[in-house]
Design a protein around this motif. Structure first.
Motif, PDB file in Angstrom:
ATOM      1  N   LEU A  13       0.813  -1.216   0.000  1.00  0.00           N
ATOM      2  CA  LEU A  13       0.000   0.000   0.000  1.00  0.00           C
ATOM      3  C   LEU A  13       0.846   1.265   0.000  1.00  0.00           C
ATOM      4  CD1 LEU A  13      -2.760  -0.972   2.605  1.00  0.00           C
ATOM      5  CD2 LEU A  13      -2.930  -1.013   0.118  1.00  0.00           C
ATOM      6  N   GLY A  14       2.138   1.119   0.186  1.00  0.00           N
ATOM      7  CA  GLY A  14       2.987   2.293   0.315  1.00  0.00           C
ATOM      8  C   GLY A  14       2.750   2.970   1.652  1.00  0.00           C
ATOM      9  N   ARG A  15       3.058   4.239   1.728  1.00  0.00           N
ATOM     10  CA  ARG A  15       2.875   4.991   2.965  1.00  0.00           C
ATOM     11  C   ARG A  15       1.387   5.092   3.287  1.00  0.00           C
ATOM     12  NH1 ARG A  15       1.745  10.145   4.479  1.00  0.00           N
ATOM     13  NH2 ARG A  15       2.734  10.906   6.412  1.00  0.00           N
ATOM     14  N   LEU A  16       1.006   4.706   4.492  1.00  0.00           N
ATOM     15  CA  LEU A  16      -0.398   4.747   4.879  1.00  0.00           C
ATOM     16  C   LEU A  16      -0.857   6.182   5.080  1.00  0.00           C
ATOM     17  CD1 LEU A  16      -0.667   1.790   7.440  1.00  0.00           C
ATOM     18  CD2 LEU A  16      -1.212   1.799   4.992  1.00  0.00           C
ATOM     19  N   ALA A  17      -2.119   6.434   4.720  1.00  0.00           N
ATOM     20  CA  ALA A  17      -2.689   7.772   4.859  1.00  0.00           C
ATOM     21  C   ALA A  17      -3.850   7.806   5.854  1.00  0.00           C
ATOM     22  CB  ALA A  17      -3.171   8.277   3.502  1.00  0.00           C
ATOM     23  N   SER A  18      -4.686   6.747   5.857  1.00  0.00           N
ATOM     24  CA  SER A  18      -5.854   6.771   6.741  1.00  0.00           C
ATOM     25  C   SER A  18      -6.291   5.365   7.104  1.00  0.00           C
ATOM     26  CB  SER A  18      -7.020   7.515   6.078  1.00  0.00           C
ATOM     27  OG  SER A  18      -7.484   6.809   4.939  1.00  0.00           O
ATOM     28  N   VAL A  19      -6.986   5.280   8.232  1.00  0.00           N
ATOM     29  CA  VAL A  19      -7.574   4.023   8.687  1.00  0.00           C
ATOM     30  C   VAL A  19      -8.961   4.340   9.230  1.00  0.00           C
ATOM     31  CG1 VAL A  19      -6.406   4.291  10.926  1.00  0.00           C
ATOM     32  CG2 VAL A  19      -7.368   2.069  10.279  1.00  0.00           C
ATOM     33  N   ASP A  20      -9.935   3.518   8.852  1.00  0.00           N
ATOM     34  CA  ASP A  20     -11.316   3.687   9.305  1.00  0.00           C
ATOM     35  C   ASP A  20     -11.820   2.361   9.862  1.00  0.00           C
ATOM     36  OD1 ASP A  20     -12.101   6.501   8.254  1.00  0.00           O
ATOM     37  OD2 ASP A  20     -11.144   5.519   6.547  1.00  0.00           O
TER      38      ASP A  20
ATOM     39  N   MET B 274     -17.785  -5.802  12.246  1.00  0.00           N
ATOM     40  CA  MET B 274     -16.407  -5.353  12.417  1.00  0.00           C
ATOM     41  C   MET B 274     -15.786  -5.170  11.039  1.00  0.00           C
ATOM     42  SD  MET B 274     -13.789  -4.708  14.525  1.00  0.00           S
ATOM     43  CE  MET B 274     -13.809  -5.660  16.038  1.00  0.00           C
ATOM     44  N   GLU B 275     -15.420  -3.929  10.723  1.00  0.00           N
ATOM     45  CA  GLU B 275     -14.850  -3.631   9.413  1.00  0.00           C
ATOM     46  C   GLU B 275     -13.717  -2.627   9.570  1.00  0.00           C
ATOM     47  OE1 GLU B 275     -16.197  -1.880   5.003  1.00  0.00           O
ATOM     48  OE2 GLU B 275     -17.617  -1.920   6.680  1.00  0.00           O
TER      49      GLU B 275
ATOM     50  N   HIS C  33      -0.597   3.810  -2.568  1.00  0.00           N
ATOM     51  CA  HIS C  33      -0.703   2.959  -3.759  1.00  0.00           C
ATOM     52  C   HIS C  33      -1.998   2.162  -3.846  1.00  0.00           C
ATOM     53  CE1 HIS C  33       3.349   4.028  -4.645  1.00  0.00           C
ATOM     54  NE2 HIS C  33       3.879   3.337  -3.659  1.00  0.00           N
ATOM     55  N   GLY C  34      -2.891   2.300  -2.863  1.00  0.00           N
ATOM     56  CA  GLY C  34      -4.128   1.528  -2.939  1.00  0.00           C
ATOM     57  C   GLY C  34      -4.855   1.477  -1.610  1.00  0.00           C
ATOM     58  N   ALA C  35      -5.824   0.569  -1.527  1.00  0.00           N
ATOM     59  CA  ALA C  35      -6.684   0.478  -0.343  1.00  0.00           C
ATOM     60  C   ALA C  35      -6.970  -0.979   0.000  1.00  0.00           C
ATOM     61  CB  ALA C  35      -7.990   1.226  -0.586  1.00  0.00           C
ATOM     62  N   LEU C  36      -7.076  -1.252   1.291  1.00  0.00           N
ATOM     63  CA  LEU C  36      -7.339  -2.600   1.796  1.00  0.00           C
ATOM     64  C   LEU C  36      -8.615  -2.577   2.617  1.00  0.00           C
ATOM     65  CD1 LEU C  36      -4.871  -5.101   3.388  1.00  0.00           C
ATOM     66  CD2 LEU C  36      -6.838  -4.345   4.735  1.00  0.00           C
ATOM     67  N   THR C  37      -9.437  -3.625   2.453  1.00  0.00           N
ATOM     68  CA  THR C  37     -10.688  -3.753   3.204  1.00  0.00           C
ATOM     69  C   THR C  37     -10.762  -5.126   3.843  1.00  0.00           C
ATOM     70  OG1 THR C  37     -11.877  -2.274   1.702  1.00  0.00           O
ATOM     71  CG2 THR C  37     -13.202  -3.749   3.070  1.00  0.00           C
TER      72      THR C  37
ATOM     73  N   GLU D 212     -17.971  -9.309   9.354  1.00  0.00           N
ATOM     74  CA  GLU D 212     -19.398  -9.633   9.293  1.00  0.00           C
ATOM     75  C   GLU D 212     -19.761 -10.211   7.928  1.00  0.00           C
ATOM     76  OE1 GLU D 212     -23.707  -7.405   9.925  1.00  0.00           O
ATOM     77  OE2 GLU D 212     -21.950  -6.246   9.326  1.00  0.00           O
ATOM     78  N   ARG D 213     -19.301  -9.566   6.863  1.00  0.00           N
ATOM     79  CA  ARG D 213     -19.628 -10.011   5.501  1.00  0.00           C
ATOM     80  C   ARG D 213     -18.546 -10.905   4.907  1.00  0.00           C
ATOM     81  NH1 ARG D 213     -21.344  -4.875   6.383  1.00  0.00           N
ATOM     82  NH2 ARG D 213     -23.526  -4.431   5.949  1.00  0.00           N
ATOM     83  N   GLU D 214     -17.495 -11.151   5.682  1.00  0.00           N
ATOM     84  CA  GLU D 214     -16.410 -12.050   5.307  1.00  0.00           C
ATOM     85  C   GLU D 214     -15.791 -11.659   3.969  1.00  0.00           C
ATOM     86  OE1 GLU D 214     -18.689 -15.543   5.978  1.00  0.00           O
ATOM     87  OE2 GLU D 214     -18.140 -15.586   8.106  1.00  0.00           O
ATOM     88  N   ARG D 215     -15.208 -10.478   4.007  1.00  0.00           N
ATOM     89  CA  ARG D 215     -14.534  -9.921   2.841  1.00  0.00           C
ATOM     90  C   ARG D 215     -13.115  -9.515   3.235  1.00  0.00           C
ATOM     91  NH1 ARG D 215     -15.928  -4.000   0.092  1.00  0.00           N
ATOM     92  NH2 ARG D 215     -14.028  -3.874  -1.195  1.00  0.00           N
TER      93      ARG D 215
END
Length: 370
Positions: free
Chosen positions: A144-151, A260-261, A268-272, A276-279
């Motif tokens: 992901l490269g340098r992290l910018a945010s987490v939710d 829980m998400e 460089h991108g995003a991770l999810t 609960e929905r098993e993704r």
């Protein structure tokens, strides 16, 4: 016969009766030594049901019996006292979440573990789930490269418990019915309410992926008439510039699966990951790949998950304690250092919600001054 880990439990309430005692009893490499809790009737029931050598209201009695490991599942405000006693007695310790109520206690407890050369680990079962371990591995590759945010978002079924109207399920052992005591969960000053009682799980998961120190926290809460928080929303700024949003509530109807998400965004991108929905997937440019550091193997950019793969259990942390007691190599997915960072955020959030202003997290050096 190979040696078995001698393990005891301090704070043998509902969760110990529901999970820890049956699980530890059934492990072939464990000798379940005993329990500590209040109430002679309850102690006698547990002694009968699990054939315990020690069933006492005194922590000293259990420690005197000689334990390799101790599970601390007592009320949150007692975690430091009980974990510190166990560490000084030479035991490895598994502490239920949250680690402590105050940052001062969390940092002091982590220092005791270092001084005693014992491991203090936390009971954050989400962190040992394969969805979470895959996410941690992906982040570690630098994909992901340098992290910018987490939710983070989570939701639970806790209105009745935090309102003080009922417990949280029942379980029977030795002719006695055990139920969570609402008094343990209704006083925010003692670690009751949603922030300490549940969002601590989500914070431990998210902060295991974002390794930097929290610097500033702003929080809003909706409270029940008794003062316990049930809806919590936090905004956090981290030392390396990452911003975080952490929210949750206890209003799910009974029987609904916990939500829980976590979503991470980097340059460089995003991770999810969604339990609960098993993704579990990561979105990056087609030419980027995730290679495990030092191993040279590729990580999948998405997991093919079976039904139930996102369900919560506490097996990973408990097996970790057993393996530590037996001298086996373990990877700690919820170390004391993580617990300290979680408590830092929670303590600042509680203060921010009271004051209505952002709160600066004390630096490590300032915390130890004087």
């Amino acid at each position: 016969m190979s040696r078995r880990a001698r393990i005891g439990i301090v704070g043998a309430g509902y969760w110990a009766a529901e999970f820890y005692l049956p699980f530890l009893r059934d492990q072939p490499d464990v000798e379940l030594v005993g329990v500590v809790r209040r109430g002679r009737r309850e102690l006698d029931a547990l002694r009968r049901a699990f054939e315990l050598a020690v069933a006492s209201e005194r922590v000293a009695d259990l420690l005197a019996a000689g334990c390799d490991g101790i599970v601390v599942a007592s009320p949150n405000a007692l975690h430091r006292e009980h974990a510190e006693a166990a560490l000084r007695a030479g035991a490895h310790v598994l502490v239920e979440k949250p680690m402590t109520v105050t940052l001062h206690d969390a940092r002091a407890l982590a220092a005791v573990a270092r001084d005693c050369d014992r491991t203090l680990t936390l009971a954050h079962g989400w962190n040992d789930n394969p969805i979470a371990t895959w996410a941690a591995d992906v982040v570690a590759t630098g994909l992901l490269g340098r992290l910018a945010s987490v939710d983070l978002f989570m939701a639970s079924t806790l209105t009745e418990l935090f309102a003080g109207r009922s417990g949280y399920g029942t379980v029977e052992h030795g002719g006695h019915r055990f139920e969570a005591d609402p008094r343990t969960w209704t006083d925010p000053a003692s670690g009751g309410g949603y922030l300490y009682g549940q969002l601590s799980h989500g914070l431990a998961l998210a902060l295991s992926l974002v390794r930097s120190e929290p610097e500033e926290v702003f929080a809003r809460m909706v409270r029940l008439p008794n003062g316990a928080d049930l809806d919590v929303s936090l905004s956090v700024r981290f030392a390396d510039g990452v911003v975080g949003s952490f929210a949750g509530h206890g209003r799910l109807p009974w029987g609904r699966r916990k939500a829980m998400e976590v979503r991470l965004a980097g340059e460089h991108g995003a991770l999810t990951i969604d339990f609960e929905r098993e993704r579990a997937d990561v979105a990056v440019a087609p030419d980027r790949v995730a290679v495990v550091p030092g191993a040279g193997t590729w990580l999948p950019l998405a997991l093919d998950l079976r039904p139930g793969a996102g369900a919560y259990d506490n097996v990973g942390p408990t097996r970790r304690l057993i393996d530590l007691c037996l001298g086996r190599d373990v990877r700690d997915r919820a170390p004391a250092e993580l617990g300290v960072r979680c408590v830092a955020v929670m303590e600042a959030a509680a203060e921010s919600a009271r004051s209505g202003a952002p709160v600066t997290v004390p630096a490590r050096e300032a915390a130890h001054a004087g």
